[in-house]
Design a protein around this motif. Sequence first.
Motif, PDB file in Angstrom:
ATOM      1  N   ALA A 492       0.934  -1.019   0.270  1.00  0.00           N
ATOM      2  CA  ALA A 492      -0.241   0.055  -0.270  1.00  0.00           C
ATOM      3  C   ALA A 492       0.717   1.601  -0.360  1.00  0.00           C
ATOM      4  O   ALA A 492       1.694   1.403   0.645  1.00  0.00           O
ATOM      5  N   LYS A 493       0.900   2.431  -0.688  1.00  0.00           N
ATOM      6  CA  LYS A 493       0.936   3.500  -0.593  1.00  0.00           C
ATOM      7  C   LYS A 493       0.497   4.402  -0.766  1.00  0.00           C
ATOM      8  O   LYS A 493      -1.256   4.682  -1.240  1.00  0.00           O
ATOM      9  N   THR A 494       0.372   5.810   0.029  1.00  0.00           N
ATOM     10  CA  THR A 494      -0.858   7.084   0.152  1.00  0.00           C
ATOM     11  C   THR A 494       0.830   8.014   0.173  1.00  0.00           C
ATOM     12  O   THR A 494       1.566   7.917   0.142  1.00  0.00           O
ATOM     13  N   ARG A 495      -0.074   9.198  -0.860  1.00  0.00           N
ATOM     14  CA  ARG A 495       0.659  10.057  -1.077  1.00  0.00           C
ATOM     15  C   ARG A 495       0.297  11.261   0.310  1.00  0.00           C
ATOM     16  O   ARG A 495       1.122  12.297   0.824  1.00  0.00           O
ATOM     17  N   ARG A 496      -0.778  10.400   1.148  1.00  0.00           N
ATOM     18  CA  ARG A 496      -0.770  11.220   1.768  1.00  0.00           C
ATOM     19  C   ARG A 496      -0.580  10.768   3.478  1.00  0.00           C
ATOM     20  O   ARG A 496      -0.623   9.902   4.089  1.00  0.00           O
ATOM     21  N   ILE A 497       0.644  11.316   3.710  1.00  0.00           N
ATOM     22  CA  ILE A 497       1.752  10.618   4.658  1.00  0.00           C
ATOM     23  C   ILE A 497       1.695  11.672   5.918  1.00  0.00           C
ATOM     24  O   ILE A 497       1.504  12.984   6.336  1.00  0.00           O
ATOM     25  N   ILE A 498       1.222  10.874   6.905  1.00  0.00           N
ATOM     26  CA  ILE A 498      -0.050  11.578   8.069  1.00  0.00           C
ATOM     27  C   ILE A 498       0.330  10.301   8.869  1.00  0.00           C
ATOM     28  O   ILE A 498       0.436   9.134   9.215  1.00  0.00           O
ATOM     29  N   GLY A 499       0.827  10.932  10.694  1.00  0.00           N
ATOM     30  CA  GLY A 499       1.148  10.272  11.391  1.00  0.00           C
ATOM     31  C   GLY A 499       2.330  11.157  12.270  1.00  0.00           C
ATOM     32  O   GLY A 499       1.786  12.075  12.082  1.00  0.00           O
ATOM     33  N   THR A 500       2.898  10.522  13.143  1.00  0.00           N
ATOM     34  CA  THR A 500       4.075  11.552  13.646  1.00  0.00           C
ATOM     35  C   THR A 500       5.769  11.128  13.125  1.00  0.00           C
ATOM     36  O   THR A 500       6.001   9.672  13.662  1.00  0.00           O
ATOM     37  N   PHE A 510       9.072   8.827   3.141  1.00  0.00           N
ATOM     38  CA  PHE A 510      10.012   9.183   2.191  1.00  0.00           C
ATOM     39  C   PHE A 510       9.520   9.024   1.417  1.00  0.00           C
ATOM     40  O   PHE A 510       9.067   9.328   0.030  1.00  0.00           O
ATOM     41  N   ASP A 511       9.102   7.815   1.423  1.00  0.00           N
ATOM     42  CA  ASP A 511       7.652   7.191  -0.210  1.00  0.00           C
ATOM     43  C   ASP A 511       5.782   6.744  -0.282  1.00  0.00           C
ATOM     44  O   ASP A 511       5.850   6.398  -1.146  1.00  0.00           O
TER      45      ASP A 511
END
Length: 582
Positions: A492-500, A510-511
């Motif tokens: 799975a991959k997402t452009r929306r990098i959300i987290g901590t 990074f990806d």
Amino acid sequence: MKVGWNFRTGLERHLTSWRSAHDPSPGDYTFRYKIDGLPQLEISSNGSAKVFRSEPWNGVMFGGRPRGLIIDVENFFVYNGTDAYYAFQTLKEDIITIITLSPDGVLQRFVLNDESGKWDLIYSVPTDTCDIYGQCGANGVCQVSQSPRCRCPQGFMPKSQAEWDRLNMAGGCIRKVPLNCSRGEGFTKLSQVKLPDLVDFQLFKHMSLKECKVECLKNCSCMAYANSNNRGPGCLLWFGNLIDVRDIKENDIVGYDQYLFLRLPASELDSFHSLSKKLVAITVASAISGLLIVGTAFSIIWQRRMKSRGLPSGMDDIDLPLYDFTTVSVATNHFSQANKIGEGGFGLVYKGTFSTGQEVAVKRLSKYSGQGPDEFMNEVLLIARLQHRNLVGLIGCCIEGEERMLIYEYMPNKSLDYFIIDHDRSSSLAWKRRFDIVLGTARGLLYLHQDSKLQVIHRDLKTSNILLDAEWNPKISDFGLARVFQGDDMEAKTRRIIGTYGYMSPEYAFDGKFSMKSDVFSFGVLLLEIVSSKRNRGFQHPDHHHTLLGHAWLLWREGRAMELIDESVCASIVESQAKRCI
């Protein structure tokens, strides 16, 4: 021509444009082979902004290409442990061809004309306006032979009709009716279209198209699905907006039979199917009208009840108590500052006490929060189906008007970070208690990854999301960012990098790639913070500039791992357990 990667050397082969027709220094455009779950060919500007992309490799070809790309050439696609590249060679030895990338970002193929001695242009990419990346914005479909150039698919409308009337269609399309995971939702089939970009997606390599449809319907955020491999099974799921979709003429692509199945609410499905359903309903009604009248009456009453409480119909099969706003407000002393016990990306958390004496923690979604209704629904639908002693228990929720609240069991010992970041409080966590917290958290994570019916990736595991009950048992909380996986082969991959940051694995930060391993990385950071009583982020050392992770690695390599341990627990430490954690 060959573009791609050599994994042994780490070198990439790509094509870079000249600065100008007379200046051979590197220009602004690059043609390369990208692997984002599935390989794609891309032309980008200044290293990142996409100008053109092919479809993902479907096991046979890169879709969405003009016929000229495959005339008189044989294509090669290699992806193994040492190399990943795309190449082609001419089918006839007497054909001499070259590929160039012009200073303005156009990929061109030339063939040497034996008679004139000149290079004849065979094709170029981008070929037309619809080849330009994201020409019609989010969810828009570009149609090169039609006017206007962009259209919204069935169930969608222009985000701004006024802008579309001025032929400014970059704003794209939005749904006419939002998805809500209600029964009756289905898919409309888009034929002969270029598949959307792999921005926020999941790939299941061994799943049939029928199973792919079922998988998409399980997830309220799933927007569309398609077969990822024309030679056999393979499933692609898209989440969020669909980017860079265009119509493909049948005579443009040889053997092209790709379809995209776009999710729609029941009210927006094809009118023919709706009419068929109505005819069936009428036929059934004539035979069992009495039962139908009773059923309809109950249905109307139920829908009105759901509407009056603001409950999304996708939740009507969840056995979860619903609390009205007044009850929750009174329990929290009208959300007073004195009852506030925490704050996170979701909003504020309040302690509440119901009239029965039950103590609860109320998470109230803020309109200014980084999370929103999607994360709220995600947490409700997930945690209501998960039951484990090391997961926080969801007691109920409140959905009334614009209010969205989650009601959890109250954790009197707050969260793990409350003790980790404070030197005085950390001394109250003796080693046995810390190691019990480690084991309990590991059990909860194992349940999410392996033992529950749903295979869940948490995506935001950190000390502040480990809550402690009255007996200091750890409870994993905050499932707003979690994702459900099924099957052994998944990416799975997402452009929306959300987290901590500080807890994110490198491939996610990074990806945007995440999996069970992402949670394991976060768990590792959490372990080091537990044994050292120090945060990974913001860690400082007088002798170097490493993070806590880098510092731990230096100590481990030098045989000084025990120097990482918090001094306050040295007296109670079990060295073998501490080293095992590190």
